[in-house]
Design a protein around this motif. Structure first.
Motif, short mmCIF file in Angstrom:
data_model
loop_
_atom_site.label_atom_id
_atom_site.label_comp_id
_atom_site.label_asym_id
_atom_site.label_seq_id
_atom_site.Cartn_x
_atom_site.Cartn_y
_atom_site.Cartn_z
N VAL A 124 68.95 -20.91 -0.61
CA VAL A 124 70.35 -20.66 -0.95
C VAL A 124 70.72 -19.25 -0.52
N GLN A 125 71.93 -19.09 -0.07
CA GLN A 125 72.40 -17.75 0.28
C GLN A 125 72.75 -16.97 -0.97
N LYS A 126 72.56 -15.67 -0.89
CA LYS A 126 72.91 -14.79 -2.01
C LYS A 126 74.36 -15.04 -2.42
N SER A 175 72.53 -22.42 -6.98
CA SER A 175 71.28 -23.16 -6.81
C SER A 175 71.26 -24.29 -7.82
N SER A 200 73.51 -16.75 -7.29
CA SER A 200 72.07 -16.60 -7.06
C SER A 200 71.76 -15.27 -6.37
N GLN A 201 70.69 -14.63 -6.83
CA GLN A 201 70.28 -13.32 -6.32
C GLN A 201 68.85 -13.39 -5.74
N PRO A 202 68.52 -12.50 -4.81
CA PRO A 202 67.16 -12.51 -4.25
C PRO A 202 66.07 -12.44 -5.32
N ASP A 213 66.00 -14.00 -7.96
CA ASP A 213 65.82 -15.34 -8.54
C ASP A 213 64.81 -16.16 -7.75
N SER A 214 64.39 -15.64 -6.60
CA SER A 214 63.42 -16.36 -5.77
C SER A 214 62.12 -16.54 -6.54
N THR A 244 64.27 -20.09 -2.72
CA THR A 244 64.37 -18.86 -1.93
C THR A 244 65.84 -18.50 -1.80
N ILE A 245 66.17 -17.27 -2.20
CA ILE A 245 67.54 -16.78 -2.06
C ILE A 245 67.57 -15.78 -0.91
#
Lengths: 113, 112
Positions: A13-15, A19, A80-82, A84-85, A110-111
């Motif tokens: 997912v993109q930042k 998700s 979603s934030q990195p 959160d990966s 994966t963000i």
């Protein structure tokens, strides 16, 4: 059947995006449904949980949606934030006295920044 | 307030050997559950201890045994190790709210 089926297996997912991870169960005796977040090399950490008498529960950016008739529930991560990966697991606990959590197979999220 | 702690963090054994893993529950918790997590899979329930007794057991052979001590800490023993026993072993504790289980960091076991 004491199984919990989780999908997708992996998700990118993109930042800033949403998700969505889905789970389904068969045993109607399950009455507690937690979600766990696991980072590499760490144990699972409880994120949020719901009971079947509630259709939605929100905590910050995390929301569980529950469909009792369809025996399905999902986790939504808003904005979603990195950070959160991680790998996310849904689980279920029975109402028959057994305290064992039955886990789904996990979703690697994966963000992308 | 310390969370759930486990020792050791990593362990390497050979087939046929025996291993003991240790867990200290979160302060105030009296119930300890053990789970096995194979690589890329969700945790699988092994057994649960409460009041020093095994209360519930998952689909694991008798080679897997455990113990709970009066201070609520617990041990997981695995005899006659097989290659397939290689996994992350997780301990979870719970208290009066039995449904909420808090996990430790796990012990990574590698059987060669």
């Amino acid at each position: 059947q004491q199984q919990v089926k989780q999908s997708p297996q992996s998700l990118i997912v993109q930042k800033g995006g949403i998700s969505i991870i889905n789970c389904a169960y068969e045993n109607t005796a399950f009455d507690y449904f937690p979600w766990y977040q696991q980072f590499p090399g760490k144990g699972p950490a409880l994120l949020i949980a719901i009971r079947p008498d509630v259709s939605e529960k929100k905590e910050g950016r995390f929301t569980i949606s529950f469909n009792k008739s369809a025996k399905q529930f999902s986790l939504h991560i808003m904005d979603s934030q990195p950070g959160d990966s991680a790998t996310y697991f849904c689980a279920a606990l029975g109402a028959w006295g057994a305290q064992k959590l039955v886990f789904g197979q996990g979703t690697r999220l994966t963000i992308n920044p | 307030d310390a969370g759930v702690t486990q020792s050791p963090t990593h362990l390497i054994k050979t087939r046929g050997q025996q291993v003991t893993l240790r867990c200290s529950p979160k302060s105030g918790h009296d119930t300890v559950s053990w789970y096995q997590q194979a690589l890329g899979q969700g945790p699988q329930f092994i057994f649960q201890y409460y009041e020093e007794e095994e209360r519930q057991r998952g689909n694991f052979p008798d080679r897997f045994s455990g113990h709970q001590f009066p201070n609520y800490s617990s041990e997981l023993n695995v005899n006659a190790l097989l290659l397939g026993d290689s996994a992350l072993y997780l301990c979870a504790s719970s208290g009066t709210d039995q449904e909420t289980q808090y996990f430790g960091p796990g012990t990574r076991l590698l059987v060669l």
